[in-house]
Design a protein around this motif. Sequence first.
Motif, mmCIF file in Angstrom:
data_model
loop_
_atom_site.group_PDB
_atom_site.id
_atom_site.type_symbol
_atom_site.label_atom_id
_atom_site.label_comp_id
_atom_site.label_asym_id
_atom_site.label_seq_id
_atom_site.Cartn_x
_atom_site.Cartn_y
_atom_site.Cartn_z
ATOM 1 N N LEU A 1 59.707 83.551 65.597
ATOM 2 C CA LEU A 1 58.990 84.318 64.591
ATOM 3 C C LEU A 1 58.542 83.429 63.445
ATOM 4 C CD1 LEU A 1 61.316 87.454 64.460
ATOM 5 C CD2 LEU A 1 59.322 87.067 65.923
ATOM 6 N N GLU A 2 57.234 83.175 63.383
ATOM 7 C CA GLU A 2 56.662 82.468 62.246
ATOM 8 C C GLU A 2 55.959 83.493 61.369
ATOM 9 O OE1 GLU A 2 52.951 79.495 61.549
ATOM 10 O OE2 GLU A 2 54.498 78.776 62.927
ATOM 11 N N GLY A 3 56.317 83.528 60.110
ATOM 12 C CA GLY A 3 55.739 84.515 59.202
ATOM 13 C C GLY A 3 54.906 83.868 58.118
ATOM 14 N N ILE A 4 53.884 84.616 57.669
ATOM 15 C CA ILE A 4 53.021 84.183 56.570
ATOM 16 C C ILE A 4 53.430 84.979 55.332
ATOM 17 C CG2 ILE A 4 50.650 83.979 55.740
ATOM 18 C CD1 ILE A 4 49.801 84.168 58.734
ATOM 19 N N LYS A 5 53.761 84.270 54.280
ATOM 20 C CA LYS A 5 54.194 84.924 53.040
ATOM 21 C C LYS A 5 53.068 85.766 52.450
ATOM 22 C CE LYS A 5 56.048 83.662 48.491
ATOM 23 N NZ LYS A 5 56.464 82.530 47.664
ATOM 24 N N GLN A 6 53.405 86.991 52.065
ATOM 25 C CA GLN A 6 52.410 87.918 51.514
ATOM 26 C C GLN A 6 52.365 87.826 49.998
ATOM 27 O OE1 GLN A 6 50.368 89.707 53.853
ATOM 28 N NE2 GLN A 6 51.422 88.018 54.870
ATOM 29 N N TYR B 1 51.864 80.034 52.669
ATOM 30 C CA TYR B 1 53.241 79.569 52.813
ATOM 31 C C TYR B 1 53.833 80.255 54.034
ATOM 32 C CZ TYR B 1 57.884 77.944 51.458
ATOM 33 O OH TYR B 1 59.094 77.308 51.439
ATOM 34 N N ARG B 2 54.497 79.489 54.880
ATOM 35 C CA ARG B 2 55.037 79.997 56.140
ATOM 36 C C ARG B 2 56.521 79.701 56.257
ATOM 37 N NH1 ARG B 2 50.896 80.814 60.329
ATOM 38 N NH2 ARG B 2 48.907 80.697 59.241
ATOM 39 N N GLY C 1 61.872 76.096 59.964
ATOM 40 C CA GLY C 1 61.287 75.383 58.840
ATOM 41 C C GLY C 1 60.542 76.321 57.912
ATOM 42 N N ALA C 2 60.114 75.791 56.777
ATOM 43 C CA ALA C 2 59.351 76.562 55.796
ATOM 44 C C ALA C 2 58.530 75.604 54.952
ATOM 45 C CB ALA C 2 60.285 77.382 54.911
ATOM 46 N N GLY C 3 57.343 76.067 54.526
ATOM 47 C CA GLY C 3 56.517 75.244 53.657
ATOM 48 C C GLY C 3 55.079 75.697 53.626
ATOM 49 N N LYS C 4 54.278 74.957 52.879
ATOM 50 C CA LYS C 4 52.857 75.273 52.731
ATOM 51 C C LYS C 4 52.118 74.937 54.025
ATOM 52 C CE LYS C 4 52.672 74.612 47.751
ATOM 53 N NZ LYS C 4 52.068 73.861 46.638
ATOM 54 N N ASP C 5 51.103 75.769 54.322
ATOM 55 C CA ASP C 5 50.260 75.481 55.478
ATOM 56 C C ASP C 5 48.935 74.867 55.014
ATOM 57 O OD1 ASP C 5 48.526 77.569 54.709
ATOM 58 O OD2 ASP C 5 49.522 79.029 55.999
#
Length: 192
Positions: free
Chosen positions: A187-192, A153-154, A144-148
Amino acid sequence: MKKTMIAASLLLLTPTAFASADTYTIDTEGMHASVNFKVNHLGYSWLTGRFNDFKGHFVFDEDNTANNSVEVTINTNSVDTNHAERDRHIRSDDFLNVKKYSQASFKSTSVTPDGDDEGEYIVKGDLTLHGVTKPVEFEIEQVGAGKDPWGGYRRGFEGELELKAADFGINYDLGPAAATVYLELNLEGIKQ
């Protein structure tokens, strides 16, 4: 006319041309990512474990998958099977030899869509383990993807990589059922 064409060409080379390629730092501090493994135990059950200390990042571009990439570095001494004596043995030169090979790593060479399956990708790259680097290939799926809730954004992916320990110079014989190791990546990533 020439000046306009040159200006347009230069605009294509600016960072805004790559705006859809986003870099994500893998969220290991928040415990929202994991590198787990399992090995068959005598053909009766599974021995499971994880690496508690790792870091990495990935680049994801929905419009141009040629920009996609992932890199992960693992501290091999952080192996954890919830059994101290077994963990000491896995750290020894019978298996990971963490004194000599303190890190394992993966660096992708390509991340491409898996046919028509939306959100599924084929990852190819180089895995370095026990001082040996080999090309590997495995499938990942976007979870998945979206705002936290904190304004960020993750984006998250999961996948599994099968490998033969002997291919990486780990030759301790646990029987044929244990020849294949399954690495499970979340792997959950935080958008830079």
